[in-house]
Design an enzyme around this catalytic site. Structure first.
Site, PDB file in Angstrom:
ATOM      1  CG  HIS A 128       7.891 -38.468  69.810  1.00 34.39           C
ATOM      2  ND1 HIS A 128       9.135 -38.307  69.263  1.00 34.39           N
ATOM      3  CD2 HIS A 128       8.035 -39.429  70.745  1.00 34.39           C
ATOM      4  CE1 HIS A 128       9.990 -39.135  69.847  1.00 34.39           C
ATOM      5  NE2 HIS A 128       9.336 -39.827  70.745  1.00 34.39           N
ATOM      6  CG  HIS A 177       8.144 -45.008  70.296  1.00 37.20           C
ATOM      7  ND1 HIS A 177       7.109 -44.218  70.757  1.00 37.20           N
ATOM      8  CD2 HIS A 177       9.280 -44.376  70.672  1.00 37.20           C
ATOM      9  CE1 HIS A 177       7.605 -43.151  71.369  1.00 37.20           C
ATOM     10  NE2 HIS A 177       8.921 -43.229  71.343  1.00 37.20           N
ATOM     11  CB  CYS A 205      16.976 -40.415  76.140  1.00 39.88           C
ATOM     12  SG  CYS A 205      16.911 -40.455  77.920  1.00 39.88           S
ATOM     13  CG  HIS A 216      13.377 -42.863  69.714  1.00 38.98           C
ATOM     14  ND1 HIS A 216      13.695 -41.526  69.852  1.00 38.98           N
ATOM     15  CD2 HIS A 216      12.259 -43.057  70.432  1.00 38.98           C
ATOM     16  CE1 HIS A 216      12.795 -40.955  70.622  1.00 38.98           C
ATOM     17  NE2 HIS A 216      11.904 -41.856  70.986  1.00 38.98           N
ATOM     18  CD  GLU A 262      22.031 -37.662  72.741  1.00 44.32           C
ATOM     19  OE1 GLU A 262      22.091 -37.396  73.968  1.00 44.32           O
ATOM     20  OE2 GLU A 262      21.025 -38.143  72.197  1.00 44.32           O
ATOM     21  CD  GLU A 284       9.398 -39.425  74.170  1.00 42.63           C
ATOM     22  OE1 GLU A 284       9.145 -40.463  73.530  1.00 42.63           O
ATOM     23  OE2 GLU A 284      10.406 -38.735  73.972  1.00 42.63           O
ATOM     24  CD  GLU A 335      10.530 -42.961  74.637  1.00 42.65           C
ATOM     25  OE1 GLU A 335      10.812 -42.255  73.651  1.00 42.65           O
ATOM     26  OE2 GLU A 335      11.249 -42.998  75.659  1.00 42.65           O
TER      27      GLU A 335
END
Length: 187
Positions: free
Chosen positions: A39, A45, A79, A81, A99, A124, A126
């Site tokens: 980031h 990524h 959201c 990773h 979450e 970001e 992504e």
């Protein structure tokens, strides 16, 4: 002040390990990359985005104010990773549970790339695996983690588009992109 071995061990135990995520090299191969480094530098990524729908309404979450970026902004249901070695599907299920306390069957929909500046000088970049789940807004029981989520709400696409026109500052940068590229999500 000298720290004893026992004190150093307790401090190390309390400090979170940096999350290692899959970075994507120019040749498309994956390599281990520390999440905050990704980031800070804007390195490409892997990521996941989950959309829980009830009919034509999407479950949105307001990110907790203390998040490392975009705190207080509204985004899609979840959201995250994948951790290094974790599949995007496993990551989507894990983070949805962590979450929001949800365990919902998810369907892979599409993969898309985006780049956006986010708050606190972070970026970001992504390759996002998009997942969709179905739930009944009237019976769904949520258990949001207050360190992750400060509020939730259901909104239809026309309601989200209206909010984007009238109050774009309330949405996370990637969610604005998702709303603009809605048909590409494969939902």
């Amino acid at each position: 002040m000298r720290l004893t071995h026992a004190t150093r061990a307790r401090v190390a135990e309390a400090a979170p390990e940096p999350l290692i995520i899959p970075g994507i090299a120019e040749d498309g191969s994956l390599y281990p990359l520390e999440k905050m480094e990704a980031h800070r530098t804007g390195a490409l990524h892997l990521a996941v985005s989950v959309f829980i729908m009830s009919g034509d309404a999407l479950l949105l979450q307001q990110r907790a104010a203390g998040k490392y970026h975009c705190g207080g902004l509204w985004a899609n249901t979840c959201c995250s990773h994948p951790a290094w070695g974790e599949t995007p599907a496993a990551s989507a299920h894990r983070r949805l549970q962590e979450e929001l306390g949800l365990s919902v069957r998810l369907q892979a929909c599409n993969v898309l790339d985006y780049a956006a500046d986010v708050t606190n000088g972070l970026h970001e970049h992504e390759r996002v695996h998009i997942f969709r789940g179905e739930a009944d807004a009237h019976t769904l029981r949520l258990a949001p983690d207050p360190d992750e989520v400060s509020a939730v709400r259901w909104m239809t696409r026309p309601e989200m588009q209206h909010a984007l026109r009238t109050a774009p500052h309330i949405f996370a940068p990637w969610f604005k992109i998702y709303l603009e590229r809605w048909d590409e999500l494969g939902l």
